[in-house]
Scaffold this motif. Structure first.
Motif, PDB file in Angstrom:
ATOM      1  N   ALA A  35       1.058  -0.894   0.223  1.00 43.94           N
ATOM      2  CA  ALA A  35       0.633   0.436   0.420  1.00 43.94           C
ATOM      3  C   ALA A  35       0.775   1.041  -0.341  1.00 43.94           C
ATOM      4  CB  ALA A  35      -1.121   0.440   1.169  1.00 43.94           C
ATOM      5  N   GLY A  36       0.130   2.207  -1.053  1.00 42.13           N
ATOM      6  CA  GLY A  36       1.085   3.479  -0.742  1.00 42.13           C
ATOM      7  C   GLY A  36       2.249   3.390  -2.065  1.00 42.13           C
ATOM      8  N   GLU A  37       2.927   2.252  -2.849  1.00 40.64           N
ATOM      9  CA  GLU A  37       4.044   1.756  -3.004  1.00 40.64           C
ATOM     10  C   GLU A  37       3.636   2.404  -4.038  1.00 40.64           C
ATOM     11  OE1 GLU A  37       6.888  -2.058  -4.921  1.00 40.64           O
ATOM     12  OE2 GLU A  37       5.382  -1.785  -2.902  1.00 40.64           O
ATOM     13  N   GLU A  38       4.471   2.888  -4.978  1.00 39.44           N
ATOM     14  CA  GLU A  38       4.322   3.802  -6.638  1.00 39.44           C
ATOM     15  C   GLU A  38       4.230   2.382  -7.500  1.00 39.44           C
ATOM     16  OE1 GLU A  38       6.153   7.403  -8.766  1.00 39.44           O
ATOM     17  OE2 GLU A  38       7.341   5.877  -8.147  1.00 39.44           O
ATOM     18  N   LYS A  39       3.046   2.858  -8.336  1.00 36.76           N
ATOM     19  CA  LYS A  39       3.173   1.744  -9.665  1.00 36.76           C
ATOM     20  C   LYS A  39       3.576   1.597 -10.818  1.00 36.76           C
ATOM     21  CE  LYS A  39      -1.869   1.910  -9.426  1.00 36.76           C
ATOM     22  NZ  LYS A  39      -3.534   1.621  -9.284  1.00 36.76           N
ATOM     23  N   VAL A  40       3.995   1.169 -11.725  1.00 38.39           N
ATOM     24  CA  VAL A  40       5.049   1.516 -12.646  1.00 38.39           C
ATOM     25  C   VAL A  40       4.516   0.834 -13.766  1.00 38.39           C
ATOM     26  CG1 VAL A  40       7.550   1.321 -13.277  1.00 38.39           C
ATOM     27  CG2 VAL A  40       6.925   1.582 -11.435  1.00 38.39           C
ATOM     28  N   LEU A  41       4.220   1.479 -14.945  1.00 39.04           N
ATOM     29  CA  LEU A  41       4.099   0.818 -16.200  1.00 39.04           C
ATOM     30  C   LEU A  41       5.626   0.784 -17.366  1.00 39.04           C
ATOM     31  CD1 LEU A  41       0.398   1.545 -17.203  1.00 39.04           C
ATOM     32  CD2 LEU A  41       1.456  -0.438 -16.545  1.00 39.04           C
ATOM     33  N   ILE A  42       6.205  -0.165 -17.573  1.00 40.10           N
ATOM     34  CA  ILE A  42       6.629   0.114 -18.325  1.00 40.10           C
ATOM     35  C   ILE A  42       7.175   0.369 -20.104  1.00 40.10           C
ATOM     36  CG2 ILE A  42       9.179  -1.530 -19.165  1.00 40.10           C
ATOM     37  CD1 ILE A  42       9.637  -2.999 -16.619  1.00 40.10           C
ATOM     38  N   MET A  43       7.226   0.867 -20.772  1.00 41.11           N
ATOM     39  CA  MET A  43       6.414   1.401 -21.952  1.00 41.11           C
ATOM     40  C   MET A  43       7.890   1.149 -23.354  1.00 41.11           C
ATOM     41  SD  MET A  43       5.535   5.195 -23.677  1.00 41.11           S
ATOM     42  CE  MET A  43       6.374   5.857 -25.275  1.00 41.11           C
ATOM     43  N   GLY A  44       7.374   0.433 -23.927  1.00 39.94           N
ATOM     44  CA  GLY A  44       8.199   0.262 -24.614  1.00 39.94           C
ATOM     45  C   GLY A  44       7.940   0.624 -25.966  1.00 39.94           C
ATOM     46  N   THR A  45       9.127   1.151 -26.704  1.00 37.08           N
ATOM     47  CA  THR A  45       9.140   2.248 -27.965  1.00 37.08           C
ATOM     48  C   THR A  45      10.654   2.225 -28.667  1.00 37.08           C
ATOM     49  OG1 THR A  45       9.121   4.600 -28.362  1.00 37.08           O
ATOM     50  CG2 THR A  45      10.137   4.228 -27.160  1.00 37.08           C
ATOM     51  N   SER A  46      11.103   2.583 -29.370  1.00 38.01           N
ATOM     52  CA  SER A  46      11.677   3.171 -30.451  1.00 38.01           C
ATOM     53  C   SER A  46      12.344   4.451 -30.656  1.00 38.01           C
ATOM     54  CB  SER A  46      12.018   1.929 -32.111  1.00 38.01           C
ATOM     55  OG  SER A  46      12.533   2.025 -32.576  1.00 38.01           O
ATOM     56  N   ALA A  47      13.256   4.985 -30.254  1.00 35.70           N
ATOM     57  CA  ALA A  47      13.781   6.179 -30.540  1.00 35.70           C
ATOM     58  C   ALA A  47      13.754   5.831 -30.963  1.00 35.70           C
ATOM     59  CB  ALA A  47      13.934   6.527 -28.499  1.00 35.70           C
ATOM     60  N   ASP A  48      13.495   6.492 -32.322  1.00 32.21           N
ATOM     61  CA  ASP A  48      14.276   7.065 -33.218  1.00 32.21           C
ATOM     62  C   ASP A  48      13.489   7.707 -34.053  1.00 32.21           C
ATOM     63  OD1 ASP A  48      13.544   4.219 -34.026  1.00 32.21           O
ATOM     64  OD2 ASP A  48      14.829   4.085 -35.415  1.00 32.21           O
ATOM     65  N   TYR A  49      12.038   7.969 -34.072  1.00 30.32           N
ATOM     66  CA  TYR A  49      11.078   8.130 -34.537  1.00 30.32           C
ATOM     67  C   TYR A  49      11.084   9.445 -34.389  1.00 30.32           C
ATOM     68  CZ  TYR A  49       7.442   6.478 -38.157  1.00 30.32           C
ATOM     69  OH  TYR A  49       6.660   6.062 -38.675  1.00 30.32           O
ATOM     70  N   PRO A  50      11.436  10.538 -33.937  1.00 38.27           N
ATOM     71  CA  PRO A  50      11.287  12.324 -34.085  1.00 38.27           C
ATOM     72  C   PRO A  50       9.749  12.357 -34.673  1.00 38.27           C
ATOM     73  CG  PRO A  50      13.118  12.260 -35.300  1.00 38.27           C
ATOM     74  CD  PRO A  50      13.137  10.716 -34.946  1.00 38.27           C
ATOM     75  N   PRO A  51       8.996  13.294 -34.500  1.00 39.49           N
ATOM     76  CA  PRO A  51       8.358  13.495 -33.203  1.00 39.49           C
ATOM     77  C   PRO A  51       7.887  12.728 -32.182  1.00 39.49           C
ATOM     78  CG  PRO A  51       6.921  14.760 -34.703  1.00 39.49           C
ATOM     79  CD  PRO A  51       8.140  13.813 -35.305  1.00 39.49           C
ATOM     80  N   TYR A  52       8.000  10.948 -32.832  1.00 45.68           N
ATOM     81  CA  TYR A  52       6.906  10.607 -31.769  1.00 45.68           C
ATOM     82  C   TYR A  52       8.333  10.130 -30.790  1.00 45.68           C
ATOM     83  CZ  TYR A  52       3.235   9.961 -35.194  1.00 45.68           C
ATOM     84  OH  TYR A  52       2.830  10.177 -36.697  1.00 45.68           O
ATOM     85  N   GLU A  53       9.059   9.851 -30.428  1.00 40.69           N
ATOM     86  CA  GLU A  53       9.940   9.542 -30.157  1.00 40.69           C
ATOM     87  C   GLU A  53      11.407   9.844 -30.601  1.00 40.69           C
ATOM     88  OE1 GLU A  53       7.591   7.408 -29.454  1.00 40.69           O
ATOM     89  OE2 GLU A  53       7.516   6.902 -31.800  1.00 40.69           O
ATOM     90  N   ASP A  54      11.995  10.094 -29.604  1.00 41.00           N
ATOM     91  CA  ASP A  54      13.854  10.471 -30.058  1.00 41.00           C
ATOM     92  C   ASP A  54      14.411  10.261 -29.025  1.00 41.00           C
ATOM     93  OD1 ASP A  54      15.987  11.038 -31.284  1.00 41.00           O
ATOM     94  OD2 ASP A  54      15.311  13.310 -31.860  1.00 41.00           O
ATOM     95  N   ILE A  55      16.226  10.638 -28.746  1.00 39.72           N
ATOM     96  CA  ILE A  55      16.949  10.928 -27.435  1.00 39.72           C
ATOM     97  C   ILE A  55      17.219  12.453 -27.853  1.00 39.72           C
ATOM     98  CG2 ILE A  55      18.936  10.366 -26.571  1.00 39.72           C
ATOM     99  CD1 ILE A  55      18.293   7.133 -27.783  1.00 39.72           C
ATOM    100  N   ASP A  56      17.123  13.112 -26.468  1.00 42.50           N
ATOM    101  CA  ASP A  56      17.409  14.592 -25.961  1.00 42.50           C
ATOM    102  C   ASP A  56      19.218  14.096 -25.377  1.00 42.50           C
ATOM    103  OD1 ASP A  56      18.193  16.831 -25.422  1.00 42.50           O
ATOM    104  OD2 ASP A  56      15.886  17.354 -25.001  1.00 42.50           O
TER     105      ASP A  56
END
Length: 258
Positions: A35-56
């Motif tokens: 109880a009170g512990e943070e819930k986590v969801l892991i999102m899989g992506t391919s960070a070479d597809y700006p502007p959807y996802e990219d590495i800053d």
């Protein structure tokens, strides 16, 4: 009596361990915590597809349109979103093997993908383009007959190029790799989504792109394991984002500046 108490204690401990390990994977990797512990969801992506996802490059963090949407939904539903960068063609396999909880990578819910995943409603739609060296002027797949055409491995652009039947299709893992192959002359053209092509062409003044009509499936959705309880929850927030103008705000942030 001691033997009976030992057996009872072992049974209780075993039940507790099973309970701790038996949380529904559809509710996230850490949804069954204390109880009170943070819930986590892991999102899989391919960070070479700006502007959807990219590495800053300044922070080395994965950023983009999809990441902002995922974080907004996570905040609404009470989850922390952790992003894992993988090759695009391995994303659904990673989800099937429980390495990630969901996939968000500008992915179109094709019939083939729906065999192994469940998708949310479409949250954004875009068109395909032909990217070439400036002055090439290719405006249709028919004009690319016999040409070497780059596509991202596992993408709907790969399917579109293959279905055309008269192209020499060259699947590659990353969009930057495709761009470099065009610039070096080893590819005649590439098929890339317009929102992504816009950014790459803006950064490479020796390239151009022309939009082509979509044939078949189009649009991006979020992938979950089959029968995931989170699909409805995510759909509810996606609808709220569209109704409230939040989605338009993020579209302007990530697409119009490109």
């Amino acid at each position: 009596m001691k033997k009976w108490m030992s057996i009872t204690l072992v049974s209780i401990l075993a039940a507790a361990m099973l309970s701790a390990c038996g949380s529904d994977k559809n509710e996230g990797n850490n949804a069954g915590g204390a109880a009170g512990e943070e819930k986590v969801l892991i999102m899989g992506t391919s960070a070479d597809y700006p502007p959807y996802e990219d590495i800053d490059v300044a922070t080395n963090e994965i950023v983009g349109f999809d990441v902002d949407i995922a974080n907004y939904i996570g905040d609404k539903l009470g989850y922390k979103i952790e992003v894992q960068n993988l090759d695009f063609d391995g994303l659904l396999a990673a989800m099937s093997s429980d390495k990630v909880d969901f996939v968000m990578a500008g992915m179109t819910p094709t019939p083939e993908r729906k065999k192994n995943a469940e998708f949310t409603d479409i949250y954004f739609d875009a068109k395909n383009t032909i990217v070439t060296k400036k002055g090439s002027g290719f405006k249709s797949l028919e004009e690319l007959a016999g040409k070497k055409v780059g596509v991202q491995l596992g993408s709907i652009q790969e399917s579109a190029a293959t279905d055309a039947g008269n192209l020499e299709v060259v699947p590659l893992g990353k969009i930057p790799e495709i761009i470099q192959e065009i610039k070096s002359g080893r590819l005649d053209a590439a098929i890339i989504e317009d929102t992504v092509a816009t950014g790459y062409v803006a950064a490479n003044d020796d390239l151009e792109f022309n939009t082509i009509p979509n044939e078949g499936e189009s649009g991006s959705a979020i992938a979950f394991p089959k029968d995931s309880k989170l699909v409805k929850d995510f759909n509810d927030v996606l609808k709220e984002m569209k109704d409230s103008g939040k989605m338009d705000e993020l579209v302007k942030k990530w697409f119009e500046k490109k």
